[in-house]
Design a protein around this motif. Structure first.
Motif, mmCIF file in Angstrom:
data_model
loop_
_atom_site.group_PDB
_atom_site.id
_atom_site.type_symbol
_atom_site.label_atom_id
_atom_site.label_comp_id
_atom_site.label_asym_id
_atom_site.label_seq_id
_atom_site.Cartn_x
_atom_site.Cartn_y
_atom_site.Cartn_z
ATOM 1 N N GLY A 42 0.774 -1.232 0.000
ATOM 2 C CA GLY A 42 0.000 0.000 0.000
ATOM 3 C C GLY A 42 0.807 1.284 0.000
ATOM 4 O O GLY A 42 0.269 2.349 0.256
ATOM 5 N N ARG A 43 2.069 1.198 -0.303
ATOM 6 C CA ARG A 43 2.906 2.394 -0.308
ATOM 7 C C ARG A 43 3.534 2.568 -1.682
ATOM 8 O O ARG A 43 3.807 1.605 -2.384
ATOM 9 C CB ARG A 43 4.006 2.254 0.751
ATOM 10 C CG ARG A 43 4.718 3.574 0.964
ATOM 11 C CD ARG A 43 5.751 3.520 2.051
ATOM 12 N NE ARG A 43 5.133 3.304 3.355
ATOM 13 C CZ ARG A 43 5.817 2.913 4.408
ATOM 14 N NH1 ARG A 43 7.097 2.678 4.315
ATOM 15 N NH2 ARG A 43 5.219 2.760 5.559
ATOM 16 N N GLU A 44 3.786 3.798 -2.042
ATOM 17 C CA GLU A 44 4.454 4.112 -3.297
ATOM 18 C C GLU A 44 5.967 4.000 -3.103
ATOM 19 O O GLU A 44 6.498 4.416 -2.083
ATOM 20 C CB GLU A 44 4.091 5.545 -3.712
ATOM 21 C CG GLU A 44 4.204 5.786 -5.192
ATOM 22 C CD GLU A 44 3.620 7.133 -5.563
ATOM 23 O OE1 GLU A 44 4.380 7.944 -6.126
ATOM 24 O OE2 GLU A 44 2.426 7.353 -5.286
ATOM 25 N N ALA A 45 6.649 3.457 -4.105
ATOM 26 C CA ALA A 45 8.108 3.308 -4.014
ATOM 27 C C ALA A 45 8.787 4.666 -4.026
ATOM 28 O O ALA A 45 8.375 5.576 -4.736
ATOM 29 C CB ALA A 45 8.623 2.453 -5.166
ATOM 30 N N SER A 46 9.837 4.768 -3.234
ATOM 31 C CA SER A 46 10.649 5.980 -3.229
ATOM 32 C C SER A 46 11.669 5.858 -4.357
ATOM 33 O O SER A 46 12.305 4.816 -4.506
ATOM 34 C CB SER A 46 11.360 6.108 -1.880
ATOM 35 O OG SER A 46 12.080 7.301 -1.816
ATOM 36 N N PRO A 47 11.836 6.891 -5.175
ATOM 37 C CA PRO A 47 12.806 6.805 -6.264
ATOM 38 C C PRO A 47 14.221 6.543 -5.747
ATOM 39 O O PRO A 47 14.608 7.047 -4.694
ATOM 40 C CB PRO A 47 12.732 8.182 -6.933
ATOM 41 C CG PRO A 47 11.426 8.763 -6.499
ATOM 42 C CD PRO A 47 11.130 8.179 -5.155
ATOM 43 N N ALA A 48 14.978 5.747 -6.482
ATOM 44 C CA ALA A 48 16.353 5.412 -6.070
ATOM 45 C C ALA A 48 17.166 6.680 -5.873
ATOM 46 O O ALA A 48 17.155 7.584 -6.702
ATOM 47 C CB ALA A 48 17.006 4.514 -7.112
ATOM 48 N N GLY A 49 17.848 6.739 -4.738
ATOM 49 C CA GLY A 49 18.698 7.879 -4.433
ATOM 50 C C GLY A 49 17.981 9.067 -3.821
ATOM 51 O O GLY A 49 18.611 10.067 -3.500
ATOM 52 N N ASP A 50 16.661 8.978 -3.645
ATOM 53 C CA ASP A 50 15.881 10.085 -3.085
ATOM 54 C C ASP A 50 16.207 10.256 -1.599
ATOM 55 O O ASP A 50 15.984 9.353 -0.796
ATOM 56 C CB ASP A 50 14.390 9.796 -3.275
ATOM 57 C CG ASP A 50 13.501 10.918 -2.773
ATOM 58 O OD1 ASP A 50 13.894 12.090 -2.902
ATOM 59 O OD2 ASP A 50 12.399 10.603 -2.268
ATOM 60 N N TRP A 51 16.746 11.435 -1.245
ATOM 61 C CA TRP A 51 17.117 11.703 0.141
ATOM 62 C C TRP A 51 15.915 12.218 0.917
ATOM 63 O O TRP A 51 15.212 13.073 0.406
ATOM 64 C CB TRP A 51 18.260 12.718 0.216
ATOM 65 C CG TRP A 51 18.601 13.081 1.632
ATOM 66 C CD1 TRP A 51 18.243 14.217 2.282
ATOM 67 C CD2 TRP A 51 19.339 12.304 2.567
ATOM 68 N NE1 TRP A 51 18.706 14.188 3.565
ATOM 69 C CE2 TRP A 51 19.387 13.022 3.775
ATOM 70 C CE3 TRP A 51 19.955 11.043 2.515
ATOM 71 C CZ2 TRP A 51 20.030 12.548 4.901
ATOM 72 C CZ3 TRP A 51 20.584 10.586 3.643
ATOM 73 C CH2 TRP A 51 20.634 11.326 4.812
ATOM 74 N N PRO A 52 15.671 11.757 2.095
ATOM 75 C CA PRO A 52 16.311 10.687 2.866
ATOM 76 C C PRO A 52 15.558 9.365 2.754
ATOM 77 O O PRO A 52 15.981 8.368 3.317
ATOM 78 C CB PRO A 52 16.238 11.214 4.308
ATOM 79 C CG PRO A 52 14.949 11.956 4.357
ATOM 80 C CD PRO A 52 14.797 12.568 2.978
ATOM 81 N N PHE A 53 14.441 9.367 2.019
ATOM 82 C CA PHE A 53 13.525 8.234 2.069
ATOM 83 C C PHE A 53 14.091 6.945 1.477
ATOM 84 O O PHE A 53 13.936 5.871 2.063
ATOM 85 C CB PHE A 53 12.186 8.606 1.413
ATOM 86 C CG PHE A 53 11.581 9.815 2.048
ATOM 87 C CD1 PHE A 53 11.042 9.744 3.318
ATOM 88 C CD2 PHE A 53 11.584 11.035 1.399
ATOM 89 C CE1 PHE A 53 10.499 10.858 3.929
ATOM 90 C CE2 PHE A 53 11.050 12.159 1.997
ATOM 91 C CZ PHE A 53 10.507 12.077 3.266
ATOM 92 N N TRP A 54 14.741 7.019 0.323
ATOM 93 C CA TRP A 54 15.280 5.801 -0.277
ATOM 94 C C TRP A 54 16.386 5.222 0.601
ATOM 95 O O TRP A 54 16.433 4.008 0.830
ATOM 96 C CB TRP A 54 15.805 6.097 -1.695
ATOM 97 C CG TRP A 54 16.280 4.871 -2.390
ATOM 98 C CD1 TRP A 54 15.520 3.972 -3.073
ATOM 99 C CD2 TRP A 54 17.628 4.392 -2.469
ATOM 100 N NE1 TRP A 54 16.304 2.965 -3.576
ATOM 101 C CE2 TRP A 54 17.616 3.204 -3.220
ATOM 102 C CE3 TRP A 54 18.848 4.860 -1.988
ATOM 103 C CZ2 TRP A 54 18.765 2.471 -3.484
ATOM 104 C CZ3 TRP A 54 19.995 4.134 -2.249
ATOM 105 C CH2 TRP A 54 19.944 2.955 -2.996
ATOM 106 N N TYR A 55 17.238 6.083 1.119
ATOM 107 C CA TYR A 55 18.328 5.626 1.988
ATOM 108 C C TYR A 55 17.776 5.023 3.277
ATOM 109 O O TYR A 55 18.289 4.019 3.779
ATOM 110 C CB TYR A 55 19.298 6.777 2.292
ATOM 111 C CG TYR A 55 20.032 7.225 1.055
ATOM 112 C CD1 TYR A 55 21.152 6.543 0.617
ATOM 113 C CD2 TYR A 55 19.578 8.312 0.315
ATOM 114 C CE1 TYR A 55 21.826 6.938 -0.536
ATOM 115 C CE2 TYR A 55 20.235 8.710 -0.841
ATOM 116 C CZ TYR A 55 21.358 8.020 -1.256
ATOM 117 O OH TYR A 55 22.009 8.408 -2.401
ATOM 118 N N ALA A 56 16.734 5.627 3.813
ATOM 119 C CA ALA A 56 16.080 5.073 5.002
ATOM 120 C C ALA A 56 15.514 3.693 4.688
ATOM 121 O O ALA A 56 15.605 2.772 5.512
ATOM 122 C CB ALA A 56 14.985 6.000 5.487
#
Length: 148
Positions: A42-56
């Motif tokens: 149920g969540r949208e993917a965070s784009p690769a390299g997107d700070w801070p969400f992808w790293y988290a």
């Protein structure tokens, strides 16, 4: 019926309950990382390299699996606790003081749950447990500190 105090009767279960707590916490944290990175549950993917969400998401996935398995638990829990504190104070605190008010209940609970594992270790049922038990007692004491 046993006449021993309740605390004495429950003390023997502490490693097992701590291990179950670690496993559940690891599953929940891993699912956060999977949802963030791959856009499932149920969540949208965070784009690769997107700070801070992808790293988290990467940290949640890697540390969640380590905690789940009980491998490098204290280190993974320390990193996880820190990233959840960071998430709480940078993303949630600005919307209010209390977690119920600012939507930061999950990061707050994860932060304190992981901090508990930093101090108490993995408990029972860890993959690393059999490895520690197979070492000589002197080496275990050197690696883990004196027994309490």
């Amino acid at each position: 019926m046993s006449t021993a105090p309740l605390n004495d009767r429950l003390a023997g279960y502490q490693p097992l309950v701590l291990g179950a707590f670690r496993i559940v916490l690891g599953i929940l944290f891993t699912s956060e990382g999977v949802a963030t990175l791959f856009g499932v549950l149920g969540r949208e993917a965070s784009p690769a390299g997107d700070w801070p969400f992808w790293y988290a998401g990467v940290i949640e996935l890697v540390c969640g699996v380590l905690v789940l398995l009980g491998v490098a638990t204290r280190s993974a829990a320390f990193i996880s606790s820190g990233i959840m504190a960071f998430a709480y104070f940078t993303e949630h605190q600005k919307d209010g003081l209390f977690p119920l008010q600012n939507g930061g209940l999950s990061p707050a609970l994860f932060c304190w749950g992981f901090l508990l594992l930093v101090f108490f270790g993995p408990g029972a049922l860890s993959v690393a447990g059999p490895v520690r038990r197979s070492r000589p007692a002197a080496e275990n004491a050197r690696l883990t500190g004196p027994a309490a």
